[in-house]
Motif scaffolding. Structure first.
Motif, short mmCIF file in Angstrom:
data_model
loop_
_atom_site.label_atom_id
_atom_site.label_comp_id
_atom_site.label_asym_id
_atom_site.label_seq_id
_atom_site.Cartn_x
_atom_site.Cartn_y
_atom_site.Cartn_z
N UNK A 270 31.47 24.85 56.92
CA UNK A 270 32.88 24.52 56.76
C UNK A 270 33.10 23.02 56.92
N UNK A 271 32.32 22.39 57.80
CA UNK A 271 32.44 20.95 58.02
C UNK A 271 32.13 20.16 56.76
N UNK A 272 31.45 20.76 55.80
CA UNK A 272 31.11 20.07 54.56
C UNK A 272 32.19 20.15 53.49
N UNK A 273 33.30 20.82 53.78
CA UNK A 273 34.39 20.88 52.80
C UNK A 273 34.93 19.48 52.53
N UNK A 274 35.29 19.24 51.29
CA UNK A 274 35.88 17.95 50.94
C UNK A 274 37.32 18.15 50.53
N UNK A 275 38.13 17.14 50.73
CA UNK A 275 39.55 17.23 50.44
C UNK A 275 39.97 16.33 49.31
N UNK A 276 41.24 16.43 48.95
CA UNK A 276 41.85 15.52 47.98
C UNK A 276 43.32 15.39 48.34
N UNK A 277 44.13 14.85 47.43
CA UNK A 277 45.52 14.54 47.75
C UNK A 277 46.46 15.73 47.60
N UNK A 278 45.97 16.87 47.11
CA UNK A 278 46.83 18.04 46.95
C UNK A 278 47.05 18.71 48.31
N UNK A 279 48.08 19.56 48.43
CA UNK A 279 48.26 20.28 49.70
C UNK A 279 47.02 21.08 50.11
#
Length: 214
Positions: A55-64
């Motif tokens: 789970x720590x490897x999840x990446x994010x972006x600017x969306x909710x």
């Protein structure tokens, strides 16, 4: 809902597949299966150190949803598995009951084992999805429902066209977004506050997508 290993993978929570997984999914369905699988694993039990590392490897972006990914990944990096065991207990098990009751029948009627569960069991029987002998939760548990949706989307369960859409509309859309919103604000939640945020954001996307298809 077949027997799985003691540590659940993304596909161990739910059911007896009567068809192989489809060879290829489009990117949208891959996205959906991944999110339902993630929620299934995190709701099935407190995450192990191995699960937290993934789970720590999840990446994010600017969306909710992307921002919720980043927050969950950060929470996973900071999490203590021993403390998470207590958090999960306080939230979903408790002495008598946890702070939240993660079952559709309870959210829809205020009681367990009511008509929503009976309707779910009828629909599962029509789809040929059988309860695993090792499954301790009722079939309307949030984790079991997420795992079942993943199986309907990726083809592990042989089902007619539109079965996943109908299943979501009947058994998940009426209550699951509200459950994840409640989890996001639960007093006992720390790591699971971020799980609630991911779940709420994803359920909003699913509900909006279903409305467009309809």
């Amino acid at each position: 809902m077949t027997d799985g290993p003691s540590e659940p993978s993304a596909h161990d929570v739910a059911a007896t597949a009567t068809a192989p997984v489809r060879a290829a999914l489009d990117s949208v369905d891959q996205f959906r299966v991944q999110h339902y699988g993630l929620l299934a694993v995190l709701m099935a039990r407190e995450p192990s150190a191995e699960t937290l590392a993934l789970v720590a490897g999840l990446s994010g972006d600017a969306t909710p949803l992307g921002r919720s990914h980043a927050a969950l990944a950060d929470a996973a990096r900071r999490a203590d598995p021993a403390r998470l065991e207590r958090e999960y207990f306080d939230l979903f098990i408790g002495v008598g009951r946890g702070e939240l009751v993660p079952y559709g029948s309870y959210y829809l009627t205020g009681f367990l084992r009511e008509k929503p569960l009976a309707r779910l069991r009828q629909d599962l029987a029509r789809l040929g999805i059988e309860r695993s002998r090792s499954l301790v939760e009722l079939e309307d548990h949030v984790g079991v429902l997420c795992e079942t949706m993943a199986g309907l989307i990726d083809g592990r369960f042989e089902a007619p066209e539109g079965a996943a859409r109908d299943f979501f509309a009947r058994h998940m859309q009426p209550w699951m977004g509200r459950f994840f919103a409640d989890l996001e604000t639960a007093r006992s939640a720390d790591f699971y506050r971020c799980v609630g945020r991911v779940g709420r954001s994803f359920m909003t996307i699913e509900t909006e997508s279903q409305a467009l298809v309809a």
